[in-house]
Scaffold this motif. Structure first.
Motif, PDB file in Angstrom:
ATOM      1  N   LEU A 222      13.252  -0.161 -15.937  1.00  0.00           N
ATOM      2  CA  LEU A 222      14.286  -0.785 -16.761  1.00  0.00           C
ATOM      3  C   LEU A 222      14.958   0.283 -17.610  1.00  0.00           C
ATOM      4  O   LEU A 222      14.286   1.114 -18.215  1.00  0.00           O
ATOM      5  N   GLU A 223      16.286   0.265 -17.654  1.00  0.00           N
ATOM      6  CA  GLU A 223      17.024   1.279 -18.388  1.00  0.00           C
ATOM      7  C   GLU A 223      17.734   0.652 -19.569  1.00  0.00           C
ATOM      8  O   GLU A 223      18.144  -0.498 -19.551  1.00  0.00           O
ATOM      9  N   GLU A 224      17.867   1.460 -20.643  1.00  0.00           N
ATOM     10  CA  GLU A 224      18.483   0.938 -21.854  1.00  0.00           C
ATOM     11  C   GLU A 224      19.757   1.702 -22.186  1.00  0.00           C
ATOM     12  O   GLU A 224      19.861   2.903 -21.951  1.00  0.00           O
ATOM     13  N   GLY A 225      20.725   0.978 -22.756  1.00  0.00           N
ATOM     14  CA  GLY A 225      21.910   1.607 -23.303  1.00  0.00           C
ATOM     15  C   GLY A 225      22.841   2.214 -22.272  1.00  0.00           C
ATOM     16  O   GLY A 225      22.602   2.206 -21.072  1.00  0.00           O
ATOM     17  N   ASN A 226      23.944   2.771 -22.774  1.00  0.00           N
ATOM     18  CA  ASN A 226      24.951   3.366 -21.909  1.00  0.00           C
ATOM     19  C   ASN A 226      24.503   4.695 -21.321  1.00  0.00           C
ATOM     20  O   ASN A 226      25.090   5.188 -20.364  1.00  0.00           O
ATOM     21  N   GLN A 227      23.482   5.304 -21.901  1.00  0.00           N
ATOM     22  CA  GLN A 227      23.007   6.592 -21.413  1.00  0.00           C
ATOM     23  C   GLN A 227      22.042   6.456 -20.240  1.00  0.00           C
ATOM     24  O   GLN A 227      21.549   7.435 -19.720  1.00  0.00           O
ATOM     25  N   GLN A 228      21.747   5.247 -19.820  1.00  0.00           N
ATOM     26  CA  GLN A 228      20.839   5.005 -18.698  1.00  0.00           C
ATOM     27  C   GLN A 228      19.466   5.644 -18.919  1.00  0.00           C
ATOM     28  O   GLN A 228      18.886   6.250 -18.033  1.00  0.00           O
ATOM     29  N   GLN A 229      18.992   5.527 -20.135  1.00  0.00           N
ATOM     30  CA  GLN A 229      17.675   6.071 -20.474  1.00  0.00           C
ATOM     31  C   GLN A 229      16.575   5.142 -19.968  1.00  0.00           C
ATOM     32  O   GLN A 229      16.652   3.930 -20.149  1.00  0.00           O
ATOM     33  N   LEU A 230      15.557   5.730 -19.341  1.00  0.00           N
ATOM     34  CA  LEU A 230      14.452   4.934 -18.813  1.00  0.00           C
ATOM     35  C   LEU A 230      13.585   4.441 -19.959  1.00  0.00           C
ATOM     36  O   LEU A 230      13.045   5.226 -20.730  1.00  0.00           O
ATOM     37  N   LEU A 231      13.457   3.134 -20.063  1.00  0.00           N
ATOM     38  CA  LEU A 231      12.661   2.509 -21.116  1.00  0.00           C
ATOM     39  C   LEU A 231      11.289   2.100 -20.601  1.00  0.00           C
ATOM     40  O   LEU A 231      10.266   2.324 -21.267  1.00  0.00           O
ATOM     41  N   LEU A 232      11.264   1.494 -19.423  1.00  0.00           N
ATOM     42  CA  LEU A 232      10.024   0.894 -18.917  1.00  0.00           C
ATOM     43  C   LEU A 232       9.984   1.008 -17.399  1.00  0.00           C
ATOM     44  O   LEU A 232      10.950   0.696 -16.725  1.00  0.00           O
ATOM     45  N   GLU A 233       8.850   1.450 -16.902  1.00  0.00           N
ATOM     46  CA  GLU A 233       8.606   1.545 -15.467  1.00  0.00           C
ATOM     47  C   GLU A 233       7.476   0.585 -15.114  1.00  0.00           C
ATOM     48  O   GLU A 233       6.506   0.485 -15.859  1.00  0.00           O
ATOM     49  N   GLU A 234       7.625  -0.129 -14.005  1.00  0.00           N
ATOM     50  CA  GLU A 234       6.587  -1.083 -13.605  1.00  0.00           C
ATOM     51  C   GLU A 234       5.791  -0.550 -12.427  1.00  0.00           C
ATOM     52  O   GLU A 234       6.362  -0.129 -11.419  1.00  0.00           O
ATOM     53  N   ALA A 235       4.473  -0.549 -12.560  1.00  0.00           N
ATOM     54  CA  ALA A 235       3.598  -0.132 -11.471  1.00  0.00           C
ATOM     55  C   ALA A 235       3.570  -1.217 -10.414  1.00  0.00           C
ATOM     56  O   ALA A 235       3.308  -2.378 -10.722  1.00  0.00           O
ATOM     57  N   MET A 236       3.825  -0.854  -9.175  1.00  0.00           N
ATOM     58  CA  MET A 236       3.796  -1.802  -8.067  1.00  0.00           C
ATOM     59  C   MET A 236       2.642  -1.427  -7.141  1.00  0.00           C
ATOM     60  O   MET A 236       2.665  -0.368  -6.507  1.00  0.00           O
ATOM     61  N   ALA A 237       1.638  -2.276  -7.095  1.00  0.00           N
ATOM     62  CA  ALA A 237       0.474  -2.001  -6.254  1.00  0.00           C
ATOM     63  C   ALA A 237       0.828  -2.238  -4.791  1.00  0.00           C
ATOM     64  O   ALA A 237       1.555  -3.164  -4.451  1.00  0.00           O
ATOM     65  N   GLY A 238       0.298  -1.370  -3.942  1.00  0.00           N
ATOM     66  CA  GLY A 238       0.480  -1.529  -2.507  1.00  0.00           C
ATOM     67  C   GLY A 238      -0.883  -1.463  -1.822  1.00  0.00           C
ATOM     68  O   GLY A 238      -1.728  -0.666  -2.196  1.00  0.00           O
ATOM     69  N   VAL A 239      -1.097  -2.306  -0.842  1.00  0.00           N
ATOM     70  CA  VAL A 239      -2.373  -2.310  -0.115  1.00  0.00           C
ATOM     71  C   VAL A 239      -2.078  -2.311   1.381  1.00  0.00           C
ATOM     72  O   VAL A 239      -1.038  -2.783   1.836  1.00  0.00           O
ATOM     73  N   SER A 240      -3.024  -1.746   2.151  1.00  0.00           N
ATOM     74  CA  SER A 240      -2.860  -1.714   3.599  1.00  0.00           C
ATOM     75  C   SER A 240      -4.190  -2.013   4.266  1.00  0.00           C
ATOM     76  O   SER A 240      -5.259  -1.870   3.649  1.00  0.00           O
ATOM     77  N   ASP A 241      -4.130  -2.411   5.521  1.00  0.00           N
ATOM     78  CA  ASP A 241      -5.353  -2.716   6.250  1.00  0.00           C
ATOM     79  C   ASP A 241      -5.964  -1.440   6.830  1.00  0.00           C
ATOM     80  O   ASP A 241      -5.468  -0.334   6.591  1.00  0.00           O
ATOM     81  N   SER A 242      -7.033  -1.580   7.587  1.00  0.00           N
ATOM     82  CA  SER A 242      -7.760  -0.420   8.105  1.00  0.00           C
ATOM     83  C   SER A 242      -6.922   0.415   9.069  1.00  0.00           C
ATOM     84  O   SER A 242      -7.232   1.586   9.319  1.00  0.00           O
ATOM     85  N   GLU A 243      -5.846  -0.167   9.584  1.00  0.00           N
ATOM     86  CA  GLU A 243      -4.976   0.567  10.498  1.00  0.00           C
ATOM     87  C   GLU A 243      -3.738   1.108   9.810  1.00  0.00           C
ATOM     88  O   GLU A 243      -2.832   1.637  10.458  1.00  0.00           O
ATOM     89  N   GLY A 244      -3.706   0.954   8.485  1.00  0.00           N
ATOM     90  CA  GLY A 244      -2.596   1.507   7.732  1.00  0.00           C
ATOM     91  C   GLY A 244      -1.381   0.610   7.627  1.00  0.00           C
ATOM     92  O   GLY A 244      -0.342   1.019   7.095  1.00  0.00           O
ATOM     93  N   GLU A 245      -1.497  -0.617   8.106  1.00  0.00           N
ATOM     94  CA  GLU A 245      -0.381  -1.569   8.019  1.00  0.00           C
ATOM     95  C   GLU A 245      -0.338  -2.192   6.630  1.00  0.00           C
ATOM     96  O   GLU A 245      -1.363  -2.621   6.098  1.00  0.00           O
ATOM     97  N   ALA A 246       0.855  -2.240   6.049  1.00  0.00           N
ATOM     98  CA  ALA A 246       1.008  -2.808   4.715  1.00  0.00           C
ATOM     99  C   ALA A 246       0.706  -4.302   4.722  1.00  0.00           C
ATOM    100  O   ALA A 246       1.087  -5.022   5.651  1.00  0.00           O
ATOM    101  N   LEU A 247       0.017  -4.753   3.675  1.00  0.00           N
ATOM    102  CA  LEU A 247      -0.298  -6.175   3.517  1.00  0.00           C
ATOM    103  C   LEU A 247       0.545  -6.749   2.382  1.00  0.00           C
ATOM    104  O   LEU A 247       0.824  -6.057   1.400  1.00  0.00           O
ATOM    105  N   PRO A 248       0.950  -8.016   2.485  1.00  0.00           N
ATOM    106  CA  PRO A 248       1.684  -8.651   1.375  1.00  0.00           C
ATOM    107  C   PRO A 248       0.808  -8.660   0.123  1.00  0.00           C
ATOM    108  O   PRO A 248      -0.318  -9.183   0.164  1.00  0.00           O
ATOM    109  N   ILE A 249       1.319  -8.109  -0.976  1.00  0.00           N
ATOM    110  CA  ILE A 249       0.495  -7.963  -2.175  1.00  0.00           C
ATOM    111  C   ILE A 249       0.095  -9.323  -2.744  1.00  0.00           C
ATOM    112  O   ILE A 249      -1.022  -9.497  -3.261  1.00  0.00           O
TER     113      ILE A 249
END
Length: 208
Positions: free
Chosen positions: A1-28
């Motif tokens: 999330l960015e704030e103000g006209n200067q596009q300063q980064l205010l907040l970053e959200e961690a997005m967890a990712g998981v995959s199966d034993s074959e490396g295929e992405a699973l719906p979180i």
């Protein structure tokens, strides 16, 4: 999330990712549901928190980083006990850590949510109520919490550039945020007209 006209980064959200034993992405969402059902969600949430504390320390992050937390973890004394030690051992990094709880989750037990906010603040971290909708938690109820961030559900800013009722509601949320010293932010603002309206209203930040 960015704030103000200067596009300063205010907040970053961690997005967890998981995959199966074959490396295929699973719906979180599916993965978390299964983790809840088999009693592993506390371990999963704690792992993500530890990873983000490591990220903040390793990269010398100076903006806030949000970590999504399940209601099960929020309400667990065991989780809170382990989290207490983790935050105490990483006091500088946890100043950048924001625990993100959905309004739907928080509404399951308002007292547990309020207690968790107090616990987090005593240990130097922050809390965000995300996907805020008044059908889950009213604006009056929000006043009892000492939140750091409120992230509005997308429905409140979608087409806001052409919807005066939505605009009035978001303006009221901004005023509430100013009253409570809470940053009110918007997520996934797509059109230029909606983004312009959000900027004119004066929300703390927005993501596109």
């Amino acid at each position: 999330l960015e704030e103000g006209n200067q596009q300063q980064l205010l907040l970053e959200e961690a997005m967890a990712g998981v995959s199966d034993s074959e490396g295929e992405a699973l719906p979180i969402g599916t993965f978390i549901s299964v983790a809840e059902n088999i009693g592993k969600i506390l371990q999963f949430d704690m792992h993500v928190v530890k990873e983000m504390i490591g990220y903040i320390k390793d990269k010398s992050i100076t903006h806030d980083v949000a970590v999504n937390l399940s209601f099960t973890s929020l309400a667990s004394n065991d989780f809170r006990s382990d989290l207490y030690q983790l935050l105490q051992d990483n006091q500088e990094a946890c100043q950048r850590l924001v625990f993100s709880i959905t309004a739907y989750g928080a509404a399951k037990d308002i007292n547990a949510f309020a207690s968790f906010i107090d616990f987090v603040h005593r240990n130097g971290a922050k809390v965000m109520l995300k996907r805020f909708e008044s059908r889950f938690i009213s604006m009056d109820e929000v006043k009892q919490f000492k939140l750091d961030y409120i992230r509005l559900a997308r429905i409140y800013t979608e087409n806001i550039g052409n919807d005066s009722e939505k605009r009035r509601l978001v303006e009221a949320m901004r005023e509430l945020g100013e009253l409570l010293d809470v940053k009110v932010v918007a997520e996934a603002v797509e059109t230029d007209s909606d983004y312009q309206a959000v900027k004119e209203i004066g929300l703390s930040a927005a993501s596109r």
